[in-house]
Design a protein around this motif. Sequence first.
Motif, PDB file in Angstrom:
ATOM      1  N   THR A  88      10.821  -2.000   9.505  1.00 51.41           N
ATOM      2  CA  THR A  88      11.468  -1.300   8.393  1.00 51.41           C
ATOM      3  C   THR A  88      12.554  -2.191   7.804  1.00 51.41           C
ATOM      4  O   THR A  88      13.028  -3.123   8.467  1.00 51.41           O
ATOM      5  CB  THR A  88      12.092   0.027   8.861  1.00 51.41           C
ATOM      6  N   ALA A  89      12.959  -1.906   6.577  1.00 48.67           N
ATOM      7  CA  ALA A  89      13.962  -2.749   5.911  1.00 48.67           C
ATOM      8  C   ALA A  89      15.269  -2.841   6.700  1.00 48.67           C
ATOM      9  O   ALA A  89      15.798  -3.944   6.904  1.00 48.67           O
ATOM     10  CB  ALA A  89      14.208  -2.245   4.490  1.00 48.67           C
ATOM     11  N   PRO A  90      15.847  -1.710   7.185  1.00 43.22           N
ATOM     12  CA  PRO A  90      17.077  -1.859   7.973  1.00 43.22           C
ATOM     13  C   PRO A  90      16.859  -2.577   9.300  1.00 43.22           C
ATOM     14  O   PRO A  90      17.752  -3.294   9.768  1.00 43.22           O
ATOM     15  CB  PRO A  90      17.564  -0.417   8.181  1.00 43.22           C
ATOM     16  N   THR A  91      15.690  -2.412   9.923  1.00 49.01           N
ATOM     17  CA  THR A  91      15.409  -3.149  11.157  1.00 49.01           C
ATOM     18  C   THR A  91      15.428  -4.653  10.900  1.00 49.01           C
ATOM     19  O   THR A  91      16.011  -5.422  11.677  1.00 49.01           O
ATOM     20  CB  THR A  91      14.049  -2.732  11.755  1.00 49.01           C
ATOM     21  N   LEU A  92      14.824  -5.085   9.815  1.00 44.00           N
ATOM     22  CA  LEU A  92      14.809  -6.518   9.519  1.00 44.00           C
ATOM     23  C   LEU A  92      16.187  -7.026   9.115  1.00 44.00           C
ATOM     24  O   LEU A  92      16.551  -8.163   9.433  1.00 44.00           O
ATOM     25  CB  LEU A  92      13.779  -6.820   8.430  1.00 44.00           C
ATOM     26  N   LYS A 141       8.751  -9.293   6.820  1.00 45.80           N
ATOM     27  CA  LYS A 141       8.251  -8.471   5.718  1.00 45.80           C
ATOM     28  C   LYS A 141       8.578  -7.008   6.014  1.00 45.80           C
ATOM     29  O   LYS A 141       8.190  -6.473   7.054  1.00 45.80           O
ATOM     30  CB  LYS A 141       6.739  -8.648   5.570  1.00 45.80           C
ATOM     31  N   ALA A 142       9.285  -6.372   5.079  1.00 48.12           N
ATOM     32  CA  ALA A 142       9.666  -4.961   5.256  1.00 48.12           C
ATOM     33  C   ALA A 142       8.575  -4.047   4.712  1.00 48.12           C
ATOM     34  O   ALA A 142       7.987  -4.316   3.666  1.00 48.12           O
ATOM     35  CB  ALA A 142      10.984  -4.675   4.540  1.00 48.12           C
ATOM     36  N   VAL A 143       8.313  -2.955   5.441  1.00 46.45           N
ATOM     37  CA  VAL A 143       7.376  -1.926   4.968  1.00 46.45           C
ATOM     38  C   VAL A 143       8.032  -0.554   5.114  1.00 46.45           C
ATOM     39  O   VAL A 143       8.990  -0.374   5.865  1.00 46.45           O
ATOM     40  CB  VAL A 143       6.031  -1.956   5.740  1.00 46.45           C
ATOM     41  N   GLU A 144       7.495   0.424   4.411  1.00 42.41           N
ATOM     42  CA  GLU A 144       8.014   1.785   4.457  1.00 42.41           C
ATOM     43  C   GLU A 144       7.591   2.480   5.742  1.00 42.41           C
ATOM     44  O   GLU A 144       6.488   2.272   6.249  1.00 42.41           O
ATOM     45  CB  GLU A 144       7.497   2.593   3.261  1.00 42.41           C
ATOM     46  N   LYS A 145       8.469   3.330   6.262  1.00 40.04           N
ATOM     47  CA  LYS A 145       8.076   4.179   7.385  1.00 40.04           C
ATOM     48  C   LYS A 145       7.214   5.329   6.865  1.00 40.04           C
ATOM     49  O   LYS A 145       7.133   5.568   5.668  1.00 40.04           O
ATOM     50  CB  LYS A 145       9.300   4.717   8.127  1.00 40.04           C
TER      51      LYS A 145
END
Length: 456
Positions: A88-92, A141-145
Amino acid sequence: METVKIHFLGASGTVTGSKYVIETPELNLMIDCGMFQGLKELREQNWQQLAFEVPNIDVVLLTHGHLDHTGYLPRLVKQGFDGKIIGTAPTLAITEIILKDSAKINEEEAVRANKEGYTKHSPAKPFYTIKDAEITINKMKAVEKDQWHKLSENIRYRFKFNGHIIGATFIELEIYSKMFVFSGDIGRTDDLLLEAPEKPTKADYLFIESTYGNKLHPKESTTQKLVELINKTIYNRGNLIIPSFAVERLQTLMFILWKLYKENKIPNIPIFIDSPMGNNVLSVFERFPDWHKIPRKEFIAMQDRMNIITSYKDTWKTIDDPRPKIVIAGSGMVTGGRVLTYLKQLIDNPTTTILLVGYQAEGTRGRQLLEGAHELKFFGKWHDVKAEVEHIESLSAHADQSGLLDWMLDIENAPTEIFLVHGEPTALDSFRVKIKDTFHWKTTIPKMYEIKELKL
């Protein structure tokens, strides 16, 4: 019938170094890529070549950004991994901060060890460098949950909100119509900053963390304990040093202390936040307000109340400040970071209180303090422990045994097999027995480097 192999490459029989490779006829993927912390024999394994052909790994999926789930990524890239690192974006965002900070510490420690001569290696080398971290970050690479993402014809995955820290998820991985669920680290339903974790509803194979598989969190009052320790610090004209994890724990402590001050439950004692990584994490909370519960107005007010240290020069000014004070500094298990600079100067003073506020893994300085060590070794020297050591366990970001069982309650089918990971041996075995008695499901405790072959 297809054959899938699970390679347990970390967090098996221990609570650190999470990494698993799933080998399938279509592709090979890795769930988490953590660095071992704690015991020396575990840390030494960080330097070994991964027990799998790294160039054959196609993709890495991250449950969350903590070092024991992401810290091996730069080494993986150096060994030939050339795929995408997905989360996820915040994880990255958290992973980027942690990898850069870890690289900086690695470089600084190698320089210090060579300069001061407390290394067996000639010369000491960093585990990885800032350049290594940057090369790794470029593969993210960020993806949506909550959305299914396809990896190949018969393999897809999705991330589901899991509490614990900002951005954290569990992973549902569908392989040939069978559901593999990797829990990552499961958060708590009563977290101050984050909503309660979501729960899986189907799992043919479940890989679940067991950090507190043998414990219930105490019913102690965190605020009452903090008020008592702060008043005692003021009375003794001493220092309250709180080693803290930079992600979630630091922000939780800031929020609690700000609320206590706002409600006139503690006086206007100086509070210093000395964690460069923690400061960067605050910006992640600002960027992703939908991932946490603190209103923006309160978030700003909370930061304004604290003295946020940005330079090492100010660290020394804080140490020399004669006023009674609270210092929150990384790292949470006292394995490195700014907190060691404070302890070097203040650990031998009886008016100092060290407050441990999270899980302390085997082999860490935090665990040694918790178990009553009379001296501690860091920066190549032994330091007498004359400070008082206190512990607040109820601030943990991990679900306890009750929370772990509750997280499994919505699974509608009987899983073919449950694998207990990310726990110390006693916790793993206690949790195994509890699952057997509660659900009557087949439960296995895999060993490190074990390969499990599954026929789907």
